[in-house]
Design a protein around this motif. Structure first.
Motif, PDB file in Angstrom:
ATOM      1  N   TYR A  49       0.811  -1.222   0.000  1.00 55.28           N
ATOM      2  CA  TYR A  49       0.000   0.000   0.000  1.00 55.28           C
ATOM      3  C   TYR A  49       0.843   1.270   0.000  1.00 55.28           C
ATOM      4  CZ  TYR A  49      -4.369  -2.537   0.576  1.00 55.28           C
ATOM      5  OH  TYR A  49      -5.450  -3.347   0.365  1.00 55.28           O
ATOM      6  N   SER A  50       2.132   1.141   0.255  1.00 54.76           N
ATOM      7  CA  SER A  50       3.006   2.316   0.213  1.00 54.76           C
ATOM      8  C   SER A  50       3.584   2.573  -1.173  1.00 54.76           C
ATOM      9  CB  SER A  50       4.157   2.147   1.215  1.00 54.76           C
ATOM     10  OG  SER A  50       4.999   1.064   0.833  1.00 54.76           O
ATOM     11  N   ARG A  51       3.463   1.604  -2.056  1.00 51.16           N
ATOM     12  CA  ARG A  51       4.008   1.766  -3.406  1.00 51.16           C
ATOM     13  C   ARG A  51       3.082   2.630  -4.256  1.00 51.16           C
ATOM     14  NH1 ARG A  51       4.466  -4.074  -5.517  1.00 51.16           N
ATOM     15  NH2 ARG A  51       5.182  -2.999  -7.416  1.00 51.16           N
ATOM     16  N   PRO A  52       3.651   3.439  -5.167  1.00 57.62           N
ATOM     17  CA  PRO A  52       2.806   4.265  -6.046  1.00 57.62           C
ATOM     18  C   PRO A  52       2.059   3.391  -7.052  1.00 57.62           C
ATOM     19  CG  PRO A  52       5.118   4.447  -6.679  1.00 57.62           C
ATOM     20  CD  PRO A  52       5.088   3.679  -5.392  1.00 57.62           C
ATOM     21  N   LYS A  53       0.900   3.877  -7.475  1.00 57.75           N
ATOM     22  CA  LYS A  53       0.107   3.131  -8.441  1.00 57.75           C
ATOM     23  C   LYS A  53       0.717   3.250  -9.830  1.00 57.75           C
ATOM     24  CE  LYS A  53      -4.300   3.559  -5.994  1.00 57.75           C
ATOM     25  NZ  LYS A  53      -5.703   4.037  -6.072  1.00 57.75           N
ATOM     26  N   VAL A  54       0.605   2.195 -10.581  1.00 59.86           N
ATOM     27  CA  VAL A  54       1.107   2.158 -11.959  1.00 59.86           C
ATOM     28  C   VAL A  54      -0.011   1.639 -12.847  1.00 59.86           C
ATOM     29  CG1 VAL A  54       2.814   1.199 -13.546  1.00 59.86           C
ATOM     30  CG2 VAL A  54       3.479   1.772 -11.209  1.00 59.86           C
ATOM     31  N   PHE A  55      -0.345   2.456 -13.888  1.00 60.51           N
ATOM     32  CA  PHE A  55      -1.380   2.070 -14.848  1.00 60.51           C
ATOM     33  C   PHE A  55      -0.718   1.692 -16.163  1.00 60.51           C
ATOM     34  CE2 PHE A  55      -3.502   4.675 -11.758  1.00 60.51           C
ATOM     35  CZ  PHE A  55      -4.761   4.122 -11.614  1.00 60.51           C
ATOM     36  N   SER A  56      -1.397   0.833 -16.916  1.00 62.77           N
ATOM     37  CA  SER A  56      -0.869   0.413 -18.216  1.00 62.77           C
ATOM     38  C   SER A  56      -2.000   0.397 -19.238  1.00 62.77           C
ATOM     39  CB  SER A  56      -0.229  -0.975 -18.123  1.00 62.77           C
ATOM     40  OG  SER A  56       0.232  -1.409 -19.385  1.00 62.77           O
ATOM     41  N   ALA A  57      -1.695   0.913 -20.421  1.00 64.51           N
ATOM     42  CA  ALA A  57      -2.657   0.903 -21.530  1.00 64.51           C
ATOM     43  C   ALA A  57      -1.940   0.387 -22.767  1.00 64.51           C
ATOM     44  CB  ALA A  57      -3.220   2.292 -21.770  1.00 64.51           C
ATOM     45  N   SER A  58      -2.714  -0.205 -23.689  1.00 62.00           N
ATOM     46  CA  SER A  58      -2.121  -0.799 -24.894  1.00 62.00           C
ATOM     47  C   SER A  58      -2.878  -0.351 -26.130  1.00 62.00           C
ATOM     48  CB  SER A  58      -2.154  -2.326 -24.816  1.00 62.00           C
ATOM     49  OG  SER A  58      -1.349  -2.786 -23.756  1.00 62.00           O
ATOM     50  N   ALA A  59      -2.119  -0.133 -27.205  1.00 62.86           N
ATOM     51  CA  ALA A  59      -2.682   0.137 -28.532  1.00 62.86           C
ATOM     52  C   ALA A  59      -2.136  -0.920 -29.481  1.00 62.86           C
ATOM     53  CB  ALA A  59      -2.314   1.535 -29.006  1.00 62.86           C
ATOM     54  N   GLU A  60      -2.980  -1.347 -30.429  1.00 58.01           N
ATOM     55  CA  GLU A  60      -2.563  -2.362 -31.379  1.00 58.01           C
ATOM     56  C   GLU A  60      -2.424  -1.740 -32.762  1.00 58.01           C
ATOM     57  OE1 GLU A  60      -5.102  -5.727 -31.279  1.00 58.01           O
ATOM     58  OE2 GLU A  60      -4.542  -6.298 -29.223  1.00 58.01           O
ATOM     59  N   SER A 128       2.467  -1.091 -25.366  1.00 58.85           N
ATOM     60  CA  SER A 128       1.977  -0.804 -24.012  1.00 58.85           C
ATOM     61  C   SER A 128       2.789   0.324 -23.414  1.00 58.85           C
ATOM     62  CB  SER A 128       2.074  -2.048 -23.122  1.00 58.85           C
ATOM     63  OG  SER A 128       1.338  -3.117 -23.673  1.00 58.85           O
ATOM     64  N   TYR A 129       2.090   1.124 -22.604  1.00 59.58           N
ATOM     65  CA  TYR A 129       2.758   2.253 -21.951  1.00 59.58           C
ATOM     66  C   TYR A 129       2.282   2.313 -20.501  1.00 59.58           C
ATOM     67  CZ  TYR A 129       4.779   6.900 -21.306  1.00 59.58           C
ATOM     68  OH  TYR A 129       5.524   7.956 -20.866  1.00 59.58           O
ATOM     69  N   THR A 130       3.240   2.471 -19.566  1.00 59.67           N
ATOM     70  CA  THR A 130       2.907   2.572 -18.145  1.00 59.67           C
ATOM     71  C   THR A 130       3.123   3.991 -17.669  1.00 59.67           C
ATOM     72  OG1 THR A 130       5.172   1.902 -17.550  1.00 59.67           O
ATOM     73  CG2 THR A 130       3.504   0.164 -17.672  1.00 59.67           C
ATOM     74  N   ALA A 131       2.244   4.414 -16.754  1.00 61.22           N
ATOM     75  CA  ALA A 131       2.307   5.771 -16.220  1.00 61.22           C
ATOM     76  C   ALA A 131       1.635   5.794 -14.857  1.00 61.22           C
ATOM     77  CB  ALA A 131       1.619   6.745 -17.177  1.00 61.22           C
ATOM     78  N   PRO A 132       1.907   6.829 -14.059  1.00 62.14           N
ATOM     79  CA  PRO A 132       1.287   6.914 -12.727  1.00 62.14           C
ATOM     80  C   PRO A 132      -0.210   7.150 -12.761  1.00 62.14           C
ATOM     81  CG  PRO A 132       3.271   8.281 -12.871  1.00 62.14           C
ATOM     82  CD  PRO A 132       2.924   7.866 -14.258  1.00 62.14           C
ATOM     83  N   THR A 133      -0.737   7.608 -13.919  1.00 57.75           N
ATOM     84  CA  THR A 133      -2.175   7.859 -14.013  1.00 57.75           C
ATOM     85  C   THR A 133      -2.751   7.071 -15.178  1.00 57.75           C
ATOM     86  OG1 THR A 133      -1.868   9.772 -15.473  1.00 57.75           O
ATOM     87  CG2 THR A 133      -1.853  10.182 -13.086  1.00 57.75           C
ATOM     88  N   PRO A 239      -5.162  -0.079 -11.698  1.00 58.50           N
ATOM     89  CA  PRO A 239      -3.703  -0.137 -11.867  1.00 58.50           C
ATOM     90  C   PRO A 239      -3.227  -1.593 -11.988  1.00 58.50           C
ATOM     91  CG  PRO A 239      -4.241   0.303  -9.571  1.00 58.50           C
ATOM     92  CD  PRO A 239      -5.536   0.352 -10.329  1.00 58.50           C
ATOM     93  N   ILE A 240      -2.127  -1.764 -12.672  1.00 61.16           N
ATOM     94  CA  ILE A 240      -1.519  -3.102 -12.760  1.00 61.16           C
ATOM     95  C   ILE A 240      -0.588  -3.365 -11.580  1.00 61.16           C
ATOM     96  CG2 ILE A 240      -1.657  -3.135 -15.274  1.00 61.16           C
ATOM     97  CD1 ILE A 240       1.372  -2.480 -15.279  1.00 61.16           C
ATOM     98  N   SER A 241      -0.207  -2.321 -10.898  1.00 61.81           N
ATOM     99  CA  SER A 241       0.672  -2.462  -9.739  1.00 61.81           C
ATOM    100  C   SER A 241       0.430  -1.274  -8.821  1.00 61.81           C
ATOM    101  CB  SER A 241       2.137  -2.497 -10.196  1.00 61.81           C
ATOM    102  OG  SER A 241       3.007  -2.557  -9.089  1.00 61.81           O
ATOM    103  N   PRO A 242       0.459  -1.494  -7.507  1.00 59.25           N
ATOM    104  CA  PRO A 242       0.650  -2.792  -6.834  1.00 59.25           C
ATOM    105  C   PRO A 242      -0.641  -3.608  -6.824  1.00 59.25           C
ATOM    106  CG  PRO A 242       0.371  -1.071  -5.210  1.00 59.25           C
ATOM    107  CD  PRO A 242       0.374  -0.376  -6.545  1.00 59.25           C
ATOM    108  N   LYS A 243      -0.448  -4.949  -6.827  1.00 59.63           N
ATOM    109  CA  LYS A 243      -1.584  -5.862  -6.720  1.00 59.63           C
ATOM    110  C   LYS A 243      -1.686  -6.302  -5.260  1.00 59.63           C
ATOM    111  CE  LYS A 243      -1.201  -7.516 -11.480  1.00 59.63           C
ATOM    112  NZ  LYS A 243      -0.994  -8.690 -12.376  1.00 59.63           N
ATOM    113  N   HIS A 244      -2.563  -5.639  -4.541  1.00 62.60           N
ATOM    114  CA  HIS A 244      -2.616  -5.834  -3.082  1.00 62.60           C
ATOM    115  C   HIS A 244      -2.944  -7.277  -2.708  1.00 62.60           C
ATOM    116  CE1 HIS A 244      -2.159  -1.582  -2.899  1.00 62.60           C
ATOM    117  NE2 HIS A 244      -3.379  -1.308  -3.344  1.00 62.60           N
TER     118      HIS A 244
END
Length: 557
Positions: A49-60, A128-133, A239-244
């Motif tokens: 729960y202390s780790r920052p959230k990481v989101f991932s999106a993909s385009a084909e 795929s691209y990961t970002a904090p939002t 988010p893809i991370s963290p997976k609590h």
């Protein structure tokens, strides 16, 4: 003397880990396991729960080969998907994507957030691209997809333009050459050789111009289609991370494993003998001696401390053992004693020799028999030869009287083991009628001390246990375990052995009593710090030795 022998196996004698016993040990430490599991799971949850959230999106993106002619039989031969995937993460594409994202983030940082997958047997690039939002991840994936297509299109157009420019320049040069030739035709007869030569030259240049014009036309038809986005990047919902849940589950599993491991270690440590009470409970017999740890008892040939260092705490410990053993022997009418242990290296031979010397020092006649026909050491401690001994007596090549040796210690005679290489089957020899006769003949002395092999590796001591009045069991405080002692005790009891008591070797000084002859210097006077029952018994035994004694008769003979 009963001579029946039955070799038995301890329930855990095979040395294999008993799963049920292991689970029982863990169950005894269930609260420790639970505490460790909760602690590790809590740490895992706090970390998650202390780790920052990481989101991932993909385009084909559907990739297409560029700079190919429409008439090519298999244009996909010009398309390498690994190369295209590497191109997506190139600096040039990342620079274009940064412009689309309108960010000042560095190129390396942008590239770190990009991942490209190429499903087998497809022309699809999954960018795929990961970002904090969530929105940042969507925009990043979409921007890299667009930047890739734009870069591919620009590269194709630039390549066609370069080729076209080169061809046009060549056509201009050809036109100039043709014009110069046509100017030379003026005034020349048509049938002249020079006219014919210039005509042939002009025709050659005309052929080159036609070829270049054809190549220019084909260049204009080359494909510049880099592909298209077949699946736009969508905004991720989670988010893809963290997976609590995953982190917590891993924390519980790791905590459970760590708890079980710690519980097992604690059980193993607690299974160590460590003190007299632990040996007494495992052996179900009194602890007759506590021998402190000492460098004098280590090495290939330990020192005979009862002679070399008679004032040392170790020598005093052996004298206390002697006192307690004499009391036990008097109570049980014991004269033949087997000294053994559970495993090799626990100090049984050192104890047997020092005990024999200590008994001889109070005037008792003693015969020491080295019955370890596999790894004999008693003769080395006493400093006597081992050219012949028990092995040869049992084989019938040497009589007993010739094999018995007077040692430098008054009242002590020794029967060495003899060369181990001459004895093929020690257990069979020790179980023979001749061994029964050797012990019987040696009973002319007050005490017969038999130095036997350890119980667990070989059956020799199990044979000897039925031929003597009692067994003195030696254990190591630092390496021995209560389970090992209990297994050895069980085997000895199964063959009818009578355990007189135990000796705990290499006891840490913090656990040794101060009654080992410890002295304190107070007001300039040396005086004994504590008197115990063993000292008073020793004095009475010395006094008893000055009076004639009747021959004691063992119940086992």
């Amino acid at each position: 003397m009963s001579r029946s022998f039955q070799e038995t196996q301890s329930p855990s004698g095979d040395g294999m880990l008993d799963l049920r016993e292991f689970l029982q040990k863990v169950a005894r430490r269930k609260w420790l396991v639970l505490a460790v599991m909760v602690a590790v799971a809590s740490l895992a949850a706090a970390y998650s729960y202390s780790r920052p959230k990481v989101f991932s999106a993909s385009a084909e993106v559907l990739a297409q080969p560029t700079l190919i002619h429409p008439s090519d039989a298999d244009p996909l031969d010009n398309l390498s998907m690994p190369t295209e995937a590497q191109l997506v993460r190139s600096t040039q594409v990342a620079r274009s994507a940064r412009t689309l994202l309108e960010t000042s983030e560095s190129i390396p940082d942008l590239v770190k957030n990009v991942a490209v997958a190429t499903p087998d047997n497809t022309q699809i690039l999954q960018i795929s691209y990961t970002a904090p939002t969530a929105e940042g991840a969507r925009r990043g994936a979409q921007s890299f997809a667009r930047a890739y297509l734009a870069f591919k299109l620009d590269q194709a157009l630039q390549a066609i333009e370069r080729v076209s420019t080169t061809i046009r320049d060549q056509l201009t040069s050809i036109g100039t050459e043709i014009a110069n030739i046509e100017a030379q035709f003026e005034g020349l007869p048509i049938d002249s050789a020079e006219y014919v030569s210039l005509l042939q030259t002009r025709d050659g240049w005309e052929s080159q111009r036609i070829a270049q014009q054809t190549q220019l036309s084909e260049t204009q038809t080359l494909s510049t289609d880099p592909g298209q986005i077949v699946q736009d990047a969508s905004r991720p919902s989670a988010p893809i991370s963290p997976k609590h849940q995953v982190d917590l589950a891993l924390g519980i599993l790791l905590g459970l494993a760590a708890g079980v491991a710690l519980a097992s270690v604690r059980e193993q440590l607690q299974d160590r003998l460590e003190d007299a009470s632990g040996l007494r409970r495992a052996l179900k017999a009194p602890t007759l001696g506590l021998i402190p740890e000492s460098s004098m008892l280590r090495g290939e040939v330990p020192r005979l401390v009862t002679i070399d260092e008679p004032r040392s705490p170790v020598a005093e410990a052996y004298r206390t053992l002697r006192t307690n053993l004499l009391a036990a022997c008097k109570l049980n009418k014991v004269r033949t004693i087997l000294v053994t242990g559970a495993r090799q290296g626990e100090g049984k031979s050192t104890t047997a020799v020092n005990l024999a010397v200590a008994l001889a020092q109070v005037g008792r006649s003693v015969v020491l028999i080295s019955a370890d026909l596999r790894y004999p050491r008693a003769h080395a401690l006493l400093g006597i030869g081992n050219e012949q001994g028990l092995g040869q007596v049992l084989l019938g090549t040497v009589p007993l009287n010739a094999a018995l040796i007077d040692t430098p210690v008054p009242n002590l005679r020794a029967l060495a083991s003899g060369p181990a290489s001459e004895v093929d089957e020690p257990a069979e020899l020790l179980q023979s009628d001749r061994m029964f006769e050797v012990i019987r003949d040696c009973r002319q002395a007050d005490f017969v001390i038999v130095d036997g092999p350890p119980v667990e590796p070989v059956a020799d001591s199990l044979v000897l246990a039925d031929l003597v009045d009692g067994v003195l069991f030696v254990a190591d405080a630092q390496q021995g375990t209560r389970a090992g002692v209990a297994r050895a005790r069980h085997q000895l009891e199964q063959v009818g052995g009578t355990i007189l008591g135990g000796v705990l070797n290499r006891l840490h000084e913090s656990r040794t009593p101060t009654a080992y002859g410890a002295y304190e210097n107070r007001n300039g006077l040396l005086h004994r710090s504590k008197y115990d029952h063993a000292d008073r018994e020793l004095a009475s035994l010395r006094k008893e030795n000055t009076t004639p004694r009747s021959e004691e008769t063992s119940t086992r003979v």
